[in-house]
Design a protein around this motif. Structure first.
Motif, mmCIF file in Angstrom:
data_model
loop_
_atom_site.group_PDB
_atom_site.id
_atom_site.type_symbol
_atom_site.label_atom_id
_atom_site.label_comp_id
_atom_site.label_asym_id
_atom_site.label_seq_id
_atom_site.Cartn_x
_atom_site.Cartn_y
_atom_site.Cartn_z
ATOM 1 N N UNK A 51 0.838 -1.207 0.000
ATOM 2 C CA UNK A 51 0.000 0.000 0.000
ATOM 3 C C UNK A 51 0.870 1.253 0.000
ATOM 4 N N UNK A 52 1.966 1.234 0.754
ATOM 5 C CA UNK A 52 2.829 2.412 0.869
ATOM 6 C C UNK A 52 3.825 2.502 -0.279
ATOM 7 N N UNK A 53 4.192 1.349 -0.860
ATOM 8 C CA UNK A 53 5.104 1.375 -2.001
ATOM 9 C C UNK A 53 4.514 2.147 -3.177
ATOM 10 N N UNK A 178 3.775 3.914 7.864
ATOM 11 C CA UNK A 178 3.273 5.207 7.386
ATOM 12 C C UNK A 178 4.385 6.232 7.184
ATOM 13 N N UNK A 179 5.571 5.964 7.750
ATOM 14 C CA UNK A 179 6.669 6.910 7.597
ATOM 15 C C UNK A 179 7.561 6.641 6.407
ATOM 16 N N UNK A 180 7.219 5.627 5.599
ATOM 17 C CA UNK A 180 8.095 5.241 4.490
ATOM 18 C C UNK A 180 8.272 6.356 3.467
ATOM 19 N N UNK A 181 7.182 6.989 3.060
ATOM 20 C CA UNK A 181 7.266 8.000 2.002
ATOM 21 C C UNK A 181 8.148 9.166 2.445
ATOM 22 N N UNK A 182 7.928 9.639 3.672
ATOM 23 C CA UNK A 182 8.732 10.756 4.176
ATOM 24 C C UNK A 182 10.200 10.355 4.287
ATOM 25 N N UNK A 183 10.466 9.133 4.747
ATOM 26 C CA UNK A 183 11.846 8.675 4.888
ATOM 27 C C UNK A 183 12.500 8.515 3.525
ATOM 28 N N UNK A 184 11.740 8.044 2.540
ATOM 29 C CA UNK A 184 12.290 7.895 1.193
ATOM 30 C C UNK A 184 12.666 9.259 0.623
#
Length: 333
Positions: A51-53, A178-184
């Motif tokens: 979902x986050x990818x 949920x923090x993946x996008x910001x970390x990427x």
């Protein structure tokens, strides 16, 4: 772009077959069920990240799921490797509930749940080992000076993470889904220079997939169960525990009174998962509880399996049947 799709680990199918076929005492059954739940939980945690990818930039990324590679007489596994034009990103997912305390690089991860404490391998150190092995592999490919980043993603919504003030590395690497996008985005800003050309991305993914070795454990040996102690026969797809009878070229269930034409396929998959990926006519007759080798010959012939040898010494290869069956189950919601 997904170059290597995620597949449900074969050990999940093997453990499910083992629970169905093995004569187990309560302690052994409980042990196998705990291991199965652990693998299912890990797989679902990886799935939840899809979902986050989708919120990451898709046009210039390559995703490789479930890599397992031998290096220095050791297999290292990567849940997901993302190849970007600027860096490589190793993602290790952990589907663990409870209060999770990261003390230091020298200590295990401590999980507290329902007033019970449990130690886990420190995933921050785990991804560091993965980075070391991956860098060595890339050097063998003559792919040099490529930055490798790594993240540990806690996918369980009931996980609460805590870090000791001194363990700054864990605070930087461990995030929630949920923090993946910001970390990427943070990592992309850190690595602005484009150093991996499209042709290099394809070369890296192709070479890694070429040396990928799927895990295929012998679960009977692992749990000290002799193959002779496995239940034989064809189980009813509806009743699940009822054995079918072979009648007039079909399988009949004396309990639910239904007929099943292809019920033997699941039994042969169990045989392949637990005993051997190849089967003879005689072994097929014995495992399916048939009355004649002619019956087993006709059933094996109808499956259009690859085989070696002439009719009397013929050996049938069950790999494609296993792949067809397990891929169907993987596609199920």
């Amino acid at each position: 772009m997904i170059k290597k799709h995620r597949a449900q680990p074969i050990i999940i199918h093997k453990l499910q077959s083992l629970l169905k076929r093995a004569l187990l005492n309560d302690a052994k059954q409980g042990e196998i069920q705990r291991v199965l739940r652990k693998h299912i939980s890990g797989y679902r945690g990886e799935q939840s990240l899809d979902y986050f990818y989708r919120y990451l930039p898709q046009n210039n990324l390559i995703f490789l799921h479930g890599l397992r590679i031998s290096h220095e007489d050791y297999y290292f596994q990567i849940d997901t490797l993302i190849i970007t034009p600027h860096f490589l990103l190793i993602i290790e997912s952990k589907n663990i509930a409870g209060h999770l305390y990261f003390k230091s690089a020298y200590d295990p991860l401590i999980r507290t749940l329902n007033d019970h404490q449990e130690a886990f391998d420190n995933p921050v150190e785990q991804v560091k080992r993965q980075s070391y092995h991956l860098m060595a592999i890339l050097n063998n490919f003559k792919v040099l000076h490529v930055p490798i980043e790594s993240l540990v993603i806690m996918t369980n919504p009931k996980a609460i993470t805590e870090f000791s003030p001194a363990y700054k590395e864990a605070r930087l690497k461990v995030i929630k889904s949920s923090g993946l996008v910001a970390k990427f985005e943070e990592l992309s800003n850190k690595h602005r220079k484009e150093i991996i050309l499209p042709k290099d991305s394809k070369k890296i993914s192709k070479n890694l997939m070429k040396i990928h070795t799927p895990d295929n454990p012998d679960v009977c040996s692992k749990f000290q169960i002799h193959p002779n102690h496995l239940l034989t026969g064809v189980f009813c797809p509806s009743c699940e525990t009822e054995l079918l009878q072979r009648r007039r070229r079909t399988w009949y269930c004396p309990s639910c009174k239904n007929n099943y034409n292809k019920a033997h396929e699941a039994a042969l998959v169990d045989y392949a998962l637990l005993i051997s990926s190849t089967i003879s006519n005689k072994s097929c007759k014995q495992f399916l509880n048939l009355t004649s080798t002619n019956q087993s010959y006709q059933l094996l012939k109808s499956l259009n399996l690859l085989f070696t040898g002439n009719r009397k010494s013929r050996i049938y290869h069950l790999d494609n049947l296993v792949k067809k069956t397990t891929s169907k189950e993987d596609a199920s919601p």
